[in-house]
Design a protein around this motif. Structure first.
Motif, mmCIF file in Angstrom:
data_model
loop_
_atom_site.group_PDB
_atom_site.id
_atom_site.type_symbol
_atom_site.label_atom_id
_atom_site.label_comp_id
_atom_site.label_asym_id
_atom_site.label_seq_id
_atom_site.Cartn_x
_atom_site.Cartn_y
_atom_site.Cartn_z
ATOM 1 N N THR A 45 -0.948 56.320 -1.309
ATOM 2 C CA THR A 45 -2.388 57.051 -1.635
ATOM 3 C C THR A 45 -2.196 57.326 -3.301
ATOM 4 O OG1 THR A 45 -1.635 58.359 0.325
ATOM 5 C CG2 THR A 45 -3.280 58.938 -0.812
ATOM 6 N N THR A 46 -0.891 57.828 -3.682
ATOM 7 C CA THR A 46 -0.846 58.177 -5.012
ATOM 8 C C THR A 46 -1.099 57.431 -6.020
ATOM 9 O OG1 THR A 46 0.984 59.708 -4.034
ATOM 10 C CG2 THR A 46 0.508 59.653 -6.319
ATOM 11 N N SER A 127 9.759 56.165 4.376
ATOM 12 C CA SER A 127 9.091 56.999 3.174
ATOM 13 C C SER A 127 8.823 58.211 3.910
ATOM 14 C CB SER A 127 7.926 56.333 2.599
ATOM 15 O OG SER A 127 7.428 57.053 1.403
ATOM 16 N N TYR A 182 -0.355 48.036 0.397
ATOM 17 C CA TYR A 182 0.601 48.405 -0.558
ATOM 18 C C TYR A 182 1.482 47.061 -0.949
ATOM 19 C CZ TYR A 182 4.814 50.741 -1.898
ATOM 20 O OH TYR A 182 6.042 51.129 -2.712
ATOM 21 N N LYS A 247 11.456 55.101 -4.099
ATOM 22 C CA LYS A 247 12.057 53.783 -4.469
ATOM 23 C C LYS A 247 10.800 52.839 -4.850
ATOM 24 C CE LYS A 247 16.391 53.229 -1.849
ATOM 25 N NZ LYS A 247 16.976 52.364 -0.522
ATOM 26 N N GLY A 248 9.813 52.873 -4.027
ATOM 27 C CA GLY A 248 8.631 52.192 -4.638
ATOM 28 C C GLY A 248 8.923 50.549 -4.196
HETATM 29 P P1 A3P Z 1 8.845 55.492 -1.179
HETATM 30 O O1 A3P Z 1 9.130 56.835 -0.407
HETATM 31 O O2 A3P Z 1 9.125 54.172 -0.249
HETATM 32 O O3 A3P Z 1 9.472 55.186 -2.591
HETATM 33 P P2 A3P Z 1 1.849 58.035 -0.792
HETATM 34 O O4 A3P Z 1 1.157 58.208 -2.135
HETATM 35 O O5 A3P Z 1 0.846 57.464 0.286
HETATM 36 O O6 A3P Z 1 2.331 59.362 -0.266
HETATM 37 O O7 A3P Z 1 3.061 57.107 -0.751
HETATM 38 C C1 A3P Z 1 4.259 57.403 -1.411
HETATM 39 C C2 A3P Z 1 4.927 56.085 -1.509
HETATM 40 O O8 A3P Z 1 4.461 55.214 -2.640
HETATM 41 C C3 A3P Z 1 6.655 56.362 -1.918
HETATM 42 O O9 A3P Z 1 7.051 55.309 -1.185
HETATM 43 C C4 A3P Z 1 6.268 56.280 -3.450
HETATM 44 O O10 A3P Z 1 7.276 55.860 -4.391
HETATM 45 C C5 A3P Z 1 5.250 54.988 -3.460
HETATM 46 N N1 A3P Z 1 4.412 54.868 -4.756
HETATM 47 C C6 A3P Z 1 3.840 55.249 -5.416
HETATM 48 N N2 A3P Z 1 3.442 54.807 -6.782
HETATM 49 C C7 A3P Z 1 4.048 53.642 -6.699
HETATM 50 C C8 A3P Z 1 3.945 52.456 -7.438
HETATM 51 N N3 A3P Z 1 3.436 52.527 -8.889
HETATM 52 N N4 A3P Z 1 4.646 51.389 -7.380
HETATM 53 C C9 A3P Z 1 5.174 51.300 -5.983
HETATM 54 N N5 A3P Z 1 5.097 52.343 -5.104
HETATM 55 C C10 A3P Z 1 4.602 53.345 -5.575
#
Ligand code: A3P
Length: 284
Positions: A45-46, A127, A182, A247-248
């Motif tokens: 989402t973010t 996550s 993703y 962790k991403g």
């Molecule tokens: P992890 O907990 O596996 O690291 P949301 O925004 O839907 O809540 O999702 C959060 C997840 O997206 C987290 O995963 C976060 O680290 C990951 N995320 C956010 N920005 C990212 C990016 N630029 N690249 C990869 N993963 C990202």
């Protein structure tokens, strides 16, 4: 803080969701120029909020560096959304975790663009588990095994991952709809940005796309206070217990699942997703 609001049979964090805000979302008048990001939590989402902010600003990084994501791309179901959106008429980027049936009526009355971001549910549950540890507005998750069971039964906040994706995707033809994962973003962010631009009919010069790809890398985003949630006070998110930008990675489930849990997950996945004609690029 950890009081749930039950709405349509699903629990939502009560500090962000109220009966009034749910009704607001249900009755919302979408504009044809709106872009709606739809996700089950922890699916990217973010990341999508940041990418779309940058596309819509033609690569100008100022909004992304000065305005928190929950204000520039608000969740329609959060209680503060109405105040933010009331004066904004065009180019709105709106976010939602709501299931299809709550938004369907209002969304159908517009031609808003809908972007559904999905992620391998095995990485989603990992996550989500870590997020439960830090987010004080969510219940204590217990052990990973316990949380996994609840997730598979759909007995977690925001409801069942399976129902969420099935309901939204089975109605995709009724909307101006883009499905993206993703894993695709991870594999090739540049092509993903180009795909999004095409869908949004928003063309950008190649060097602007380069800026966006650079700005939206995990390394960059994790240090941007406007998107990494470090502005949220410790009483709401315990920053000692984890990081939102954790962790991403793709495939972190391998560090958490036992062989038995993996087989059980796959069995449930096959059963629940059997009737769905969708191919994910992840291999389960
Ligand atoms: P992890 O907990 O596996 O690291 P949301 O925004 O839907 O809540 O999702 C959060 C997840 O997206 C987290 O995963 C976060 O680290 C990951 N995320 C956010 N920005 C990212 C990016 N630029 N690249 C990869 N993963 C990202």
């Amino acid at each position: 803080l950890n009081i749930a609001l039950q709405y349509s049979g699903i629990n939502f964090p009560g500090h962000l969701h109220t009966l009034q805000s749910m009704h607001y979302a249900e009755e919302f008048k979408f504009h044809d120029t709106d872009i709606l990001i739809v996700t089950y939590p922890k699916s990217g989402t973010t990341w999508m909020q940041e990418i779309l902010t940058l596309i819509c600003s033609d690569g100008n990084q100022a909004p992304a560096k000065t305005i928190p994501n929950w204000i520039r791309t608000p969740w329609i179901e959060h209680y503060y959304c109405e105040d933010i959106l009331q004066d904004k008429l065009d180019n709105r980027i709106i976010t939602t975790h709501l299931p299809f049936h709550i938004l369907s009526k209002s969304l159908k009355q517009s031609n808003a663009k809908v972007i559904y971001v999905a992620r391998n549910p095995m990485d989603v549950v990992v996550s989500f588990y870590h997020f439960h540890k830090m987010a004080k507005f969510l219940p204590e998750p217990g052990t990973f095994g316990e949380f996994l069971e609840k997730f598979l039964l759909g007995k977690v906040h925001f409801g069942s991952w399976f129902e969420h994706i099935k309901d939204w995707l089975s109605h995709r033809e009724e909307f101006n709809f883009l499905f993206i994962t993703y894993e695709e973003l991870k594999k090739d962010l540049r092509s993903s940005v180009e795909k999004l631009c095409k869908f949004l009919e928003h063309s950008l010069l190649p060097d602007v796309v380069d800026t966006i790809v650079w700005h939206c890398s995990f390394t960059n985003m994790k240090d941007n206070q406007m998107i990494n949630y470090t502005l949220v006070p410790n009483e709401i998110m315990d920053h000692q217990r984890g990081k939102f930008m954790r962790k991403g990675k793709v495939g972190d489930w391998k560090e958490h699942f036992t062989e038995e849990q993996k087989q059980h997950f796959e069995k449930v996945f096959q059963e629940k997703m059997r009737e769905m004609d969708i191919r994910f690029i992840w291999s389960l």
